[in-house]
Write a protein that holds these residues in place. Structure first.
Motif, PDB file in Angstrom:
ATOM      1  N   UNK A  85       0.835  -1.189   0.000  1.00  0.00           N
ATOM      2  CA  UNK A  85       0.000   0.000   0.000  1.00  0.00           C
ATOM      3  C   UNK A  85       0.879   1.252   0.000  1.00  0.00           C
ATOM      4  N   UNK A  86       1.947   1.217   0.763  1.00  0.00           N
ATOM      5  CA  UNK A  86       2.878   2.349   0.812  1.00  0.00           C
ATOM      6  C   UNK A  86       3.558   2.554  -0.540  1.00  0.00           C
ATOM      7  N   UNK A  87       3.968   1.412  -1.179  1.00  0.00           N
ATOM      8  CA  UNK A  87       4.615   1.506  -2.489  1.00  0.00           C
ATOM      9  C   UNK A  87       3.654   2.068  -3.528  1.00  0.00           C
ATOM     10  N   UNK A  88       2.379   1.695  -3.451  1.00  0.00           N
ATOM     11  CA  UNK A  88       1.399   2.211  -4.395  1.00  0.00           C
ATOM     12  C   UNK A  88       1.195   3.714  -4.232  1.00  0.00           C
ATOM     13  N   UNK A  89       1.136   4.139  -2.981  1.00  0.00           N
ATOM     14  CA  UNK A  89       0.982   5.576  -2.747  1.00  0.00           C
ATOM     15  C   UNK A  89       2.187   6.341  -3.288  1.00  0.00           C
ATOM     16  N   UNK A  90       3.380   5.776  -3.105  1.00  0.00           N
ATOM     17  CA  UNK A  90       4.585   6.445  -3.606  1.00  0.00           C
ATOM     18  C   UNK A  90       4.550   6.550  -5.130  1.00  0.00           C
ATOM     19  N   UNK A  91       4.097   5.478  -5.790  1.00  0.00           N
ATOM     20  CA  UNK A  91       4.021   5.514  -7.243  1.00  0.00           C
ATOM     21  C   UNK A  91       3.032   6.573  -7.721  1.00  0.00           C
ATOM     22  N   UNK A  92       1.891   6.698  -7.010  1.00  0.00           N
ATOM     23  CA  UNK A  92       0.888   7.707  -7.390  1.00  0.00           C
ATOM     24  C   UNK A  92       1.412   9.127  -7.189  1.00  0.00           C
ATOM     25  N   UNK A  93       2.365   9.295  -6.244  1.00  0.00           N
ATOM     26  CA  UNK A  93       2.924  10.628  -5.999  1.00  0.00           C
ATOM     27  C   UNK A  93       4.070  10.966  -6.935  1.00  0.00           C
ATOM     28  N   UNK A  94       4.393  10.035  -7.860  1.00  0.00           N
ATOM     29  CA  UNK A  94       5.413  10.297  -8.867  1.00  0.00           C
ATOM     30  C   UNK A  94       6.776   9.762  -8.550  1.00  0.00           C
ATOM     31  N   UNK A  95       6.972   9.027  -7.497  1.00  0.00           N
ATOM     32  CA  UNK A  95       8.269   8.434  -7.163  1.00  0.00           C
ATOM     33  C   UNK A  95       8.554   7.271  -8.100  1.00  0.00           C
TER      34      UNK A  95
END
Length: 770
Positions: A641-651
């Motif tokens: 879930x944390x990795x998905x949020x990071x991807x959505x933020x452009x990381x």
């Protein structure tokens, strides 16, 4: 005609042909002699009393009667000599007192040897009869005054009569001989197979019919049918010359191993037959010798083999019936693997006698058990219960055949079912059905199924479906209560068993396949026969997925259920195995834990409670197992879930997945587009380095499409929620894995973010079976 046996046959044949002609000719001579006697009374002069001459004529008539009934050449020749002597006596009596006796005697003395010459069967008879005739006729001449005319007459009689007689006799004898030799040659050609030199089918059948018709009550005769194995392939691959050579060599083996009293024939094609005097044991011994000798004949691709069927003649039986039983035994030898000897089926036990005319005995009385004698033992039934796990009760009983000594001691199965030269396992199989049904009618509850083991060869036997249905009804049962359990054994192709299953179902029988997963019992057999029940081999309970301690039983049961088949697990011996069967959704179970085979039915109460406790254990364990699984997966859900949020933020992917990739079980992290194709390279995890490279050709997932996988579909159905899959075999790693995935929606597209976890360690919890 140097062969004494052939010459004897010729003379016997001549006797049969000559008897009617000789009888007519000699009878006419009797009539002529009577006229000769009566004519003498019209001439003046002293004469011998008429009664004496008439007595001679009557005696000639008796000799004619004897000739018509003569059954040997010696008797026939002796009667002919006696006949000529009596004729000489009649002539002598009839010419006595005449002034010119030679005018009366000469024509008769001249004609008799000439006319009788062709009637003599052999040169010996001719020389003896003619010499005696002339010697006995000489006194008639010497009694006359020795004048020139009498001497001339005597010489004319000898010089004309004797040579003419010889010409007539030997001319006719040679004609008969040549006709016989031609007839004999044609008969040999008509009765002989030109390739092998053996009797052909027609000659064999005729000779066999004569032999059987002449048998005494205590005389035994057996037929042996022989068929060369895979003969068509020999002709197809190596040509007909190779096939002809093989036929000749097999025929020579048959001739070398049999004796002169045996009838050996080529029946047709690659089939041969032997008719042998003696009992079944002797014929089986000969068949085994023949089988071994044939197996020494070389063919271009190895050695020749042959299958043999043996049957013993029964009183009043025709040759066709005997050969049919031998042919049936030959067919079983072919079906059971070829290159073997099979005996005729034993005379089946009488179901009427076994079933007691439909009157069940007392189920509580052991003495009421049906125990027919079989090969020195007594056959009886033991019944092992089958339980419905969901219903927690007995629903059926498998009937198992047991052998008992006269004192009740059980015979070891290896002894009871050992191959026997004088019987076949099919006969014992059919006998067991009658025994089981006779015992089941008094022991088994009316609502329970009865599982009858049946060999494939018996199952496909022509007409057995109708016969078994009649026996079942005779026992007071209905076919819909009978489950025919096809054993794992050779005999009968899958096509034959599929057609046979349809015939049994027409009567209402249910079908089960035994020992699925062992030997001949495979998926092809299941899907062609379409049984109602599949009995899993006991070893499948203990089988696990390679590299794990997880049982394959749940998946296998699920597969069979989807194919429309109910599942029975055999060999349940421990509580743990029972719990596994319940957890795997098995329908029915049997084994020593649930009840041993026994002659009496045991109360089911304790087993019912045992099954109920197994359900309680599973219910309690399922929640605990689910909690363990969730606790082990939860850290990966959180990290994903944390990795998905990071991807959505452009990381970027490497940074977004950095924490997740360091988790102990992480093989790789990936992103899939809305069509299930991988976006960019995957990020390797710490567990990825443990995997081998044996699946390297499919290890790169970038060209693959994964939207058909449950972990993709489940994530799409619950967007934003991390979901964990059940363990599956990873195509990329070749190990049991779990995927944790979450569907996310970016401004550009919808994607599925996931990680694959190595779930191959034995200590890892698996979720409860579906």
């Amino acid at each position: 005609m140097t062969d004494a046996h052939l010459r004897h046959r010729f003379h016997r044949r001549s006797l049969e042909q000559q008897r009617p002609l000789s009888t007519v000719t000699m009878a006419f001579t009797v009539f002529a002699t009577l006229l000769f006697v009566l004519a003498r009374n019209l001439v003046a002069g002293p004469a011998i009393a008429l009664s004496y001459r008439i007595a001679c004529v009557l005696f000639l008539g008796l000799l004619v009667t004897g000739v018509s009934k003569a059954r040997s050449t010696a008797v026939f020749g002796s009667l002919g000599v006696a006949y000529t002597l009596v004729l000489v006596v009649v002539i002598a009596l009839n010419i006595s007192g005449l002034e010119q006796p030679m005018l009366w005697a000469l024509p008769a003395l001249l004609v008799i040897p000439i006319c009788s010459a062709p009637l003599w069967l052999t040169p010996t008879h001719f020389f003896a009869g003619t010499a005696i005739f002339y010697v006995s006729g000489l006194p008639l001449l010497f009694r006359q005054p020795q004048i020139h005319d009498v001497n001339v007459v005597a010489w004319l009689w000898v010089l004309i009569g004797a040579p003419t007689s010889a010409v007539f006799h030997f001319g006719f004898y040679w004609f008969r001989r040549d006709h016989f030799l031609l007839e004999n040659r044609l008969a040999q050609l008509a009765a002989t197979d030109p390739l092998t030199g053996l009797q052909n089918r027609r000659a064999f059948m005729e000779q066999a019919e004569r032999r059987l018709a002449a048998l005494g009550e205590s005389t035994k005769v057996c037929a042996i049918f022989v068929d060369i194995d895979s003969f068509k392939s020999l002709n197809d691959q190596f040509g007909h010359a190779a096939g002809d050579q093989t036929l000749s060599e097999v025929a020579q083996v048959l001739m070398d191993q049999t004796n002169a009293q045996d009838s050996v024939s080529r029946i047709g094609g690659e089939e041969f037959a032997v008719l042998r005097r003696g009992g079944l044991a002797s014929a089986l011994e000969l068949a085994e010798r023949l089988r071994g000798a044939v197996a020494c004949i070389a063919r271009p691709d190895g050695y020749v083999t042959a299958s043999f069927g043996v049957a013993e003649h029964r009183v009043g039986e025709s040759i066709m019936a005997l050969l049919d039983r031998a042919d049936e035994a030959l067919l079983r030898a072919k079906q059971s693997g070829r290159n073997r000897v099979c005996a005729e089926r034993a005379i089946p036990l009488d179901p009427l006698q076994l079933l007691g005319n439909g009157n069940p005995g007392d189920p509580n009385d052991p003495a009421a058990s049906v125990r027919p004698q079989w090969d020195g033992y007594y056959l009886t039934s033991h019944f092992q219960p089958l339980y419905s796990l969901s219903h927690q009760k007995q629903v059926g009983f498998e009937a198992l055949l047991r052998g008992e000594q006269s004192d009740g001691t059980l015979v070891p199965p290896a002894v009871l079912f050992a191959p026997r030269p004088l019987s076949d396992e099919g006969a014992l199989d059919r006998a067991s059905h009658a025994v089981h049904l006779a015992n089941a009618q008094r022991l088994i509850p009316g609502e329970a199924w009865i599982f009858l083991n049946i060999l494939p060869a018996t199952f496909v036997a022509k007409g057995y479906a109708d016969q078994l249905a009649g026996i079942v009804r005779l026992a007071g049962l209905e076919p819909d209560k009978i489950v025919l359990e096809i054993l794992e054994s050779h005999g009968g192709s899958v096509d034959e068993m599929s057609r046979a299953a349809a015939r049994y179902r027409e009567h209402g029988f249910l079908i089960a396949v035994d020992d699925f997963g062992a030997g001949q019992s495979n998926l092809d057999r299941l899907f062609r026969i379409r049984p109602d029940f599949v009995k899993l081999d006991g070893e499948l309970i203990r089988a696990t997925i390679p590299g794990t301690q997880q049982s394959i039983l749940p998946k296998l049961v699920s597969l069979l259920h989807q194919a429309g088949m109910l599942v029975v697990v055999e060999g349940v011996e421990t509580t743990e195995e029972l719990i596994l069967a319940v957890e795997s959704n098995v329908d029915f179970a049997q084994g020593f834990l649930l009840g041993r085979p026994a002659a009496q039915i045991a109360p089911p109460d304790s087993v019912n409670r045992l099954i109920d406790r197994s359900f309680d254990v599973i219910a309690q364990g399922r929640a605990h197992l689910h909690a363990l699984f969730e606790s082990k997966v939860e850290p990966y859900r959180f990290a994903l879930r944390s990795a998905a949020d990071a991807l959505l933020s452009g990381i970027g992917m490497d940074d977004a997945f950095a924490d997740l990739a360091q988790h102990e079980l992480c093989i790789s992290c990936f992103i899939l587009d809305d069509r299930g194709r991988q976006i960019g390279p995957e990020v390797p995890g710490v567990a990825g380095g443990k995997l081998g490279e044996s699946l390297e050709p499919v290890a790169d997932p970038r060209d693959a499409r994964w939207d058909h996988r449950p972990y993709f579909r489940n994530a799409v159905l619950l967007p934003g929620v991390p979901v964990a899959s059940s363990p599956y075999l990873s195509l990329a790693s070749g190990r049991p894995c779990i995927a944790v995935t979450v569907a996310i929606q970016s401004p550009e597209m919808r994607s599925v973010v996931g990680t694959e976890l190595d779930w191959s360690a034995p200590h890892l919890p698996w979720p409860a079976s579906e």
